[in-house]
Motif scaffolding. Sequence first.
Motif, PDB file in Angstrom:
ATOM      1  N   LYS A  12       0.817  -1.276   0.098  1.00 35.10           N
ATOM      2  CA  LYS A  12      -0.044   0.061  -0.051  1.00 35.10           C
ATOM      3  C   LYS A  12       0.994   1.283   0.121  1.00 35.10           C
ATOM      4  O   LYS A  12       0.743   2.238  -0.636  1.00 35.10           O
ATOM      5  CB  LYS A  12      -0.935  -0.229   1.317  1.00 35.10           C
ATOM      6  CG  LYS A  12      -1.963  -1.075   1.138  1.00 35.10           C
ATOM      7  CD  LYS A  12      -2.851  -1.378   2.380  1.00 35.10           C
ATOM      8  CE  LYS A  12      -3.805  -2.211   2.472  1.00 35.10           C
ATOM      9  NZ  LYS A  12      -4.675  -2.301   3.970  1.00 35.10           N
ATOM     10  N   VAL A  15       2.311   1.541  -3.492  1.00 33.09           N
ATOM     11  CA  VAL A  15       1.205   2.276  -4.503  1.00 33.09           C
ATOM     12  C   VAL A  15       1.005   3.751  -4.182  1.00 33.09           C
ATOM     13  O   VAL A  15       0.832   4.419  -5.352  1.00 33.09           O
ATOM     14  CB  VAL A  15       0.037   1.388  -4.237  1.00 33.09           C
ATOM     15  CG1 VAL A  15      -1.090   2.008  -5.358  1.00 33.09           C
ATOM     16  CG2 VAL A  15       0.226  -0.071  -4.619  1.00 33.09           C
ATOM     17  N   LYS A  16       0.850   4.062  -2.948  1.00 33.82           N
ATOM     18  CA  LYS A  16       0.692   5.400  -2.841  1.00 33.82           C
ATOM     19  C   LYS A  16       1.845   6.346  -3.193  1.00 33.82           C
ATOM     20  O   LYS A  16       1.469   7.492  -3.712  1.00 33.82           O
ATOM     21  CB  LYS A  16       0.319   5.524  -1.205  1.00 33.82           C
ATOM     22  CG  LYS A  16      -0.972   5.146  -0.737  1.00 33.82           C
ATOM     23  CD  LYS A  16      -1.136   5.055   0.646  1.00 33.82           C
ATOM     24  CE  LYS A  16      -2.307   4.610   1.312  1.00 33.82           C
ATOM     25  NZ  LYS A  16      -2.592   4.750   2.591  1.00 33.82           N
ATOM     26  N   TYR A  19       1.733   6.069  -7.226  1.00 34.34           N
ATOM     27  CA  TYR A  19       0.255   5.417  -7.656  1.00 34.34           C
ATOM     28  C   TYR A  19      -0.005   5.628  -8.975  1.00 34.34           C
ATOM     29  O   TYR A  19      -0.188   4.702  -9.704  1.00 34.34           O
ATOM     30  CB  TYR A  19      -0.885   6.560  -6.842  1.00 34.34           C
ATOM     31  CG  TYR A  19      -2.225   6.158  -7.227  1.00 34.34           C
ATOM     32  CD1 TYR A  19      -2.761   4.938  -6.875  1.00 34.34           C
ATOM     33  CD2 TYR A  19      -2.902   6.976  -8.045  1.00 34.34           C
ATOM     34  CE1 TYR A  19      -3.947   4.406  -7.323  1.00 34.34           C
ATOM     35  CE2 TYR A  19      -4.218   6.342  -8.619  1.00 34.34           C
ATOM     36  CZ  TYR A  19      -4.772   5.224  -8.178  1.00 34.34           C
ATOM     37  OH  TYR A  19      -6.134   4.859  -8.470  1.00 34.34           O
ATOM     38  N   THR A  22       2.246   3.317 -11.153  1.00 37.52           N
ATOM     39  CA  THR A  22       1.742   1.914 -10.834  1.00 37.52           C
ATOM     40  C   THR A  22       0.561   1.305 -11.577  1.00 37.52           C
ATOM     41  O   THR A  22       0.206   0.312 -12.292  1.00 37.52           O
ATOM     42  CB  THR A  22       1.828   1.478  -9.342  1.00 37.52           C
ATOM     43  OG1 THR A  22       2.946   2.043  -8.725  1.00 37.52           O
ATOM     44  CG2 THR A  22       1.614   0.066  -9.224  1.00 37.52           C
ATOM     45  N   SER A 111       8.144  -2.954 -10.503  1.00 36.33           N
ATOM     46  CA  SER A 111       7.469  -3.347  -9.107  1.00 36.33           C
ATOM     47  C   SER A 111       8.296  -3.399  -7.973  1.00 36.33           C
ATOM     48  O   SER A 111       8.374  -2.844  -6.748  1.00 36.33           O
ATOM     49  CB  SER A 111       6.542  -4.457  -9.134  1.00 36.33           C
ATOM     50  OG  SER A 111       7.415  -5.734  -9.170  1.00 36.33           O
ATOM     51  N   TRP A 222      -7.049   0.252  -8.549  1.00 37.04           N
ATOM     52  CA  TRP A 222      -6.454  -0.043  -7.011  1.00 37.04           C
ATOM     53  C   TRP A 222      -6.007  -1.771  -7.072  1.00 37.04           C
ATOM     54  O   TRP A 222      -4.854  -1.902  -6.564  1.00 37.04           O
ATOM     55  CB  TRP A 222      -7.698   0.015  -5.991  1.00 37.04           C
ATOM     56  CG  TRP A 222      -6.755  -0.346  -4.515  1.00 37.04           C
ATOM     57  CD1 TRP A 222      -7.332  -1.603  -3.864  1.00 37.04           C
ATOM     58  CD2 TRP A 222      -5.987   0.241  -4.066  1.00 37.04           C
ATOM     59  NE1 TRP A 222      -6.621  -1.515  -2.808  1.00 37.04           N
ATOM     60  CE2 TRP A 222      -5.876  -0.457  -2.865  1.00 37.04           C
ATOM     61  CE3 TRP A 222      -5.044   1.558  -4.350  1.00 37.04           C
ATOM     62  CZ2 TRP A 222      -4.647  -0.076  -1.807  1.00 37.04           C
ATOM     63  CZ3 TRP A 222      -4.030   1.701  -3.113  1.00 37.04           C
ATOM     64  CH2 TRP A 222      -3.931   0.925  -2.079  1.00 37.04           C
ATOM     65  N   PRO A 225      -2.769  -2.668  -9.218  1.00 33.05           N
ATOM     66  CA  PRO A 225      -1.443  -2.039  -8.594  1.00 33.05           C
ATOM     67  C   PRO A 225      -0.934  -2.830  -7.109  1.00 33.05           C
ATOM     68  O   PRO A 225       0.122  -3.008  -6.804  1.00 33.05           O
ATOM     69  CB  PRO A 225      -1.771  -0.838  -8.525  1.00 33.05           C
ATOM     70  CG  PRO A 225      -2.957  -0.467  -9.451  1.00 33.05           C
ATOM     71  CD  PRO A 225      -3.689  -1.742  -9.509  1.00 33.05           C
ATOM     72  N   TYR A 226      -2.184  -2.882  -6.344  1.00 26.60           N
ATOM     73  CA  TYR A 226      -2.148  -3.448  -5.148  1.00 26.60           C
ATOM     74  C   TYR A 226      -1.410  -4.843  -5.232  1.00 26.60           C
ATOM     75  O   TYR A 226      -0.446  -5.231  -4.235  1.00 26.60           O
ATOM     76  CB  TYR A 226      -3.402  -3.496  -4.412  1.00 26.60           C
ATOM     77  CG  TYR A 226      -3.496  -3.921  -2.877  1.00 26.60           C
ATOM     78  CD1 TYR A 226      -2.348  -3.821  -2.178  1.00 26.60           C
ATOM     79  CD2 TYR A 226      -4.812  -4.209  -2.423  1.00 26.60           C
ATOM     80  CE1 TYR A 226      -2.648  -4.253  -0.828  1.00 26.60           C
ATOM     81  CE2 TYR A 226      -4.870  -4.625  -1.188  1.00 26.60           C
ATOM     82  CZ  TYR A 226      -3.701  -4.618  -0.313  1.00 26.60           C
ATOM     83  OH  TYR A 226      -4.019  -5.100   0.977  1.00 26.60           O
ATOM     84  N   LEU A 229       2.425  -5.003  -6.446  1.00 28.34           N
ATOM     85  CA  LEU A 229       3.491  -4.630  -5.559  1.00 28.34           C
ATOM     86  C   LEU A 229       3.464  -5.478  -4.344  1.00 28.34           C
ATOM     87  O   LEU A 229       4.549  -5.629  -3.583  1.00 28.34           O
ATOM     88  CB  LEU A 229       3.164  -2.945  -5.016  1.00 28.34           C
ATOM     89  CG  LEU A 229       3.257  -2.204  -5.993  1.00 28.34           C
ATOM     90  CD1 LEU A 229       3.787  -0.672  -5.332  1.00 28.34           C
ATOM     91  CD2 LEU A 229       4.349  -2.429  -6.909  1.00 28.34           C
TER      92      LEU A 229
END
Length: 241
Positions: A12, A15-16, A19, A22, A111, A222, A225-226, A229
Amino acid sequence: MWNRSKLKEKAKLGVKRNYWKTVLVALLSALAVGGFAAAGSASYSFASMPDTQSIFGNLPIDAPQNLAVANSISPAFWMLLSVFAILVAAFAIFSVIALVNPFNVGTYKYSLNAIRGEGNISDLGNGFDVSYKRNVKVMFFYDLYSILWTMLFIIPGLIKIYEYRMIPYILADNPDMDKKEVFALSKSMMKGNKWRAFVLDLSFILWDFLSCVTLGLVGTFWVAPYKLLTNAALYDELKQN
């Protein structure tokens, strides 16, 4: 021992921090794989089309228009259509081996960089720029072994797929390793971790359901990408251990 919560928290944060990049990388990866899978499926459909006799053999003989249509389609047409389908399938297979697989190595490179700090879109070219021939060779055997094991035995095939799970990450992270070393390292890293990795995959099932309900919107922005990673975080954790 690693746990899912820590991996997901790390994912998380990654990703943030990265963002939109990704999201784009995950989307491009899905389009690359899905596009060539669709091409292969379409070519198979063309190749498996029945001939004119199969199509029109059961039609009433008192239907002149049906006989006219049947007679107007020559065997040469179906032969040309089959050749075209074979060429499309061959092109799709070649593209997966020479283009999609190295691109996927670049995706894993991105990644890893994103989970460790900052990823760059230019990382997508890593599979082409660094050890390209090695990447093509190893990923070819990765796909081949996975398919053959699955065709022979479903459960052992699934086990082998999880045993090979770290191969693309190892390629992205270790440009000097050869095929034998890459397979051996993935086997070693996944020893005792295959079931836990399977459970990690299952833990996303509600997210996948939500993605379906929202027609892929949640998946695109979301879930994909979640997941991308989270799996990179798993590699990093296994590498440290």
